[in-house]
Design an enzyme around this catalytic site. Structure first.
Site, PDB file in Angstrom:
ATOM      1  N   ARG A 189       0.811  -1.231   0.000  1.00 27.69           N
ATOM      2  CA  ARG A 189       0.000   0.000   0.000  1.00 27.69           C
ATOM      3  C   ARG A 189       0.839   1.274   0.000  1.00 27.69           C
ATOM      4  NH1 ARG A 189      -5.430  -1.126   0.301  1.00 27.69           N
ATOM      5  NH2 ARG A 189      -5.882  -2.962   1.508  1.00 27.69           N
ATOM      6  N   ARG A 191      -4.001   5.743   0.288  1.00 32.33           N
ATOM      7  CA  ARG A 191      -4.576   6.852   1.042  1.00 32.33           C
ATOM      8  C   ARG A 191      -3.601   7.672   1.879  1.00 32.33           C
ATOM      9  NH1 ARG A 191      -9.350   5.014   4.518  1.00 32.33           N
ATOM     10  NH2 ARG A 191      -8.352   2.983   4.369  1.00 32.33           N
ATOM     11  N   ARG A 243      -7.967  10.556  -6.838  1.00 33.72           N
ATOM     12  CA  ARG A 243      -9.097   9.658  -6.629  1.00 33.72           C
ATOM     13  C   ARG A 243     -10.411  10.411  -6.372  1.00 33.72           C
ATOM     14  NH1 ARG A 243      -9.595   4.943  -4.158  1.00 33.72           N
ATOM     15  NH2 ARG A 243     -11.782   5.535  -4.363  1.00 33.72           N
ATOM     16  N   ASP A 263      -7.012  -3.978  -7.039  1.00 33.47           N
ATOM     17  CA  ASP A 263      -7.701  -4.502  -5.859  1.00 33.47           C
ATOM     18  C   ASP A 263      -7.939  -5.983  -6.099  1.00 33.47           C
ATOM     19  OD1 ASP A 263      -9.412  -3.542  -3.315  1.00 33.47           O
ATOM     20  OD2 ASP A 263     -10.375  -5.250  -4.292  1.00 33.47           O
ATOM     21  N   TYR A 303     -14.647 -13.108   0.634  1.00 38.70           N
ATOM     22  CA  TYR A 303     -15.503 -12.002   0.179  1.00 38.70           C
ATOM     23  C   TYR A 303     -16.711 -12.530  -0.593  1.00 38.70           C
ATOM     24  CZ  TYR A 303     -12.075  -8.606   1.772  1.00 38.70           C
ATOM     25  OH  TYR A 303     -11.244  -7.852   2.560  1.00 38.70           O
TER      26      TYR A 303
END
Lengths: 338, 338
Positions: A18, A22, A31, A67, A142
């Site tokens: 990562r 963010r 974004r 992702d 998921y």
């Protein structure tokens, strides 16, 4: 790449899971107003976001911005990433009939990945691009839960209770993952990392029986590509030996287990990646420095060591700290080579 | 109690974390319209809920129905338990000034606990009541984060970055916990369990330096009471040895690590508790039976074994399955004693 292959290195290579994301203001800027999955399907955005951390940090690799659900969406699964929640699957996959929705992935399903990888490889020159995919247990979780889950109850109920359906599901997920990674390698990615982030929720006996065969097939199919293969999960202290057996060249280690202990659990012939606790980066620099040195010292007991965090960069991390840490790892390891 | 003290037992004793709770329809009925923390402060409700599972299952112990934040609320912390979220602390504890809000706990702060324990002990007769408290890291996490947290970032930032404040905080939490458990023992509880549920988020070096001294003090202070002390956390494979050193008589083990491997990590002189994956109970009975037998067989390598799940009963668990499992554990272990 040399460290992944356990060859001598002038200094310990470093990148951060990562590192794009963010924690970077320029990431938040590009974004703005663009949903997560849309940003993973626009080649110019993938390229820009993948490159952003390399303008700030002297890291030794870029990792494709993507992702783990991208290939699932590409084959038609109705998954979306909701801000503050994570991946949400409208219609969970829980029955044999549901498997039909997991068709094979074709390069034409993800043209934006091919395009972005090509552009990145051209831009990066000597610097390697690491390809990106989710691992079978994490993808299954998921799909079966229908979203993020604390305990993966439904997933494990399926794993424990219906082996036939479980293996059929993981087989299809492995097929999709193999294609997704092959597409990246064909476009020029020079290493790949399989993120089976939540596989640490499973004990070693179940890992061996229910997950390992599928992971092994993924790494075997990628083997002919000749690129280093990295295998990562969180809380996998009890699984490290088996994760090595799955066929990766590099086993990722989280911060819960000291690297020198991880070395003892993984069979010879593997490099290790890790393992500074991402939360350490929220402490004062003196603490970070001391902890990073400790990771480097313990990492010297491995046949090859790629410095990384034990999990992804936390959003509240100061990018200045990551820049300083990258330089520290290079300087320290160049001074006292393994 | 015999198993906790590593003495011979006619069969392996069994109880379940969260045996009282959402999996029972009669629990949901008595809780209807009553907020969680209120239900933990009404003696007749605590008593009723604690006893409910014993009417269904032939378990060998009751565990006091409570919540780890009960003593914090009792000393005036503005914490509430929000349905579907968990404990939420209005004003998090993050500065030296905040510590003043963590005053000592007095028996008069929790009269409902004393009253409920007395009533329960009278009702239970020979059957032991296990007292209940949260461990220092887990309590600190809720206080520092202000609520449940995926990564305990702020908590660890404090732990890594400000040792003085961290130790002062854990010292106060240990004081409160010692009082909370002493109150339960004084009222008649015949064992205690310290739930440091999230302590597995920390590596062994940090556990030893930042948490162990406080846990050790809790168990030492309880030692004079002469009741067995159980120590539990999730994902603690790397910490089991240290958790044994903290002074408990029984070390709880989650399902990620086989019990016979846990035996190797804990110094002699301890019993073990665990460790069937709660999600196994969602599978067909044949699977549950096989897994429970495996736990019993591995548990025989321990000096004493208390059968339990590796974490709390999941809300969707069928109570009929828990009843059947309890009987299976008794019958199997009586047939082939350790």
């Amino acid at each position: 790449m040399l460290a992944c292959r356990r060859e001598p290195v002038p200094y310990t290579p470093v990148w951060f899971m990562r590192q794009a994301g963010r924690s970077l203001p320029e990431y938040r800027r590009v974004r703005e107003g663009i949903p997560m999955l849309e940003s993973c399907t626009r080649p110019e955005l993938i390229t820009e976001i993948t490159l952003q951390p390399l303008r700030r940090y002297d890291v030794d690799a870029a990792i494709l911005f993507s992702d783990i659900v991208v290939p699932l969406r590409a084959v038609g699964i109705d998954v979306d990433i909701k801000a503050g929640i994570g991946p949400v699957v409208q219609t969970p996959v829980r029955t044999p009939a549901d498997l039909g929705r997991l068709r094979a992935l074709d390069p034409d399903d993800v043209p934006y990945v091919t395009e972005a990888v090509r552009a990145l490889v051209a831009e990066l020159g000597e610097r390697p691009l690491i390809g990106f995919a989710g691992g079978p247990f994490t993808l299954a979780s998921y799909l079966v839960e229908g979203g993020p889950s604390k305990n993966h109850d439904k997933t494990k109920a399926l794993m424990y209770g219906n082996q036939e359906l479980w293996h059929a599901l993981l087989g299809r997920l492995a097929d999709i993952t193999i294609s997704f990674l092959q597409i990246q390698v064909a476009a020029g990615a020079s290493a790949i990392q399989l993120f089976d982030s939540w596989v640490g929720a499973v004990g070693p006996g179940d890992y061996q029986q229910a997950i390992l065969p599928h992971t092994r097939r993924i790494f075997a199919e990628l083997g002919s590509a000749g690129v280093p293969r990295i295998h990562f999960g969180v809380g996998t202290g009890e699984l490290l030996g088996l994760m090595g057996e799955a066929g990766a060249d590099v086993v990722g280690v989280d911060w819960r287990i000291p690297l020198d202990e991880a070395v003892r659990r993984v069979d010879p012939g593997k490099a290790l990646q890790g393992n500074l606790d991402p939360a350490v980066l929220l402490a004062p620099w003196e603490v970070i420095e001391e902890r990073a040195r400790d990771v480097l010292i313990r990492g010297r007991t491995a046949e090859g060591h790629v410095f990384n965090l034990g999990h992804g960069v936390l959003p509240e991390t100061d990018p200045g700290v990551l820049a300083r840490l990258t330089d520290l790892v290079h300087a320290e390891s160049a001074r006292t080579p393994a």
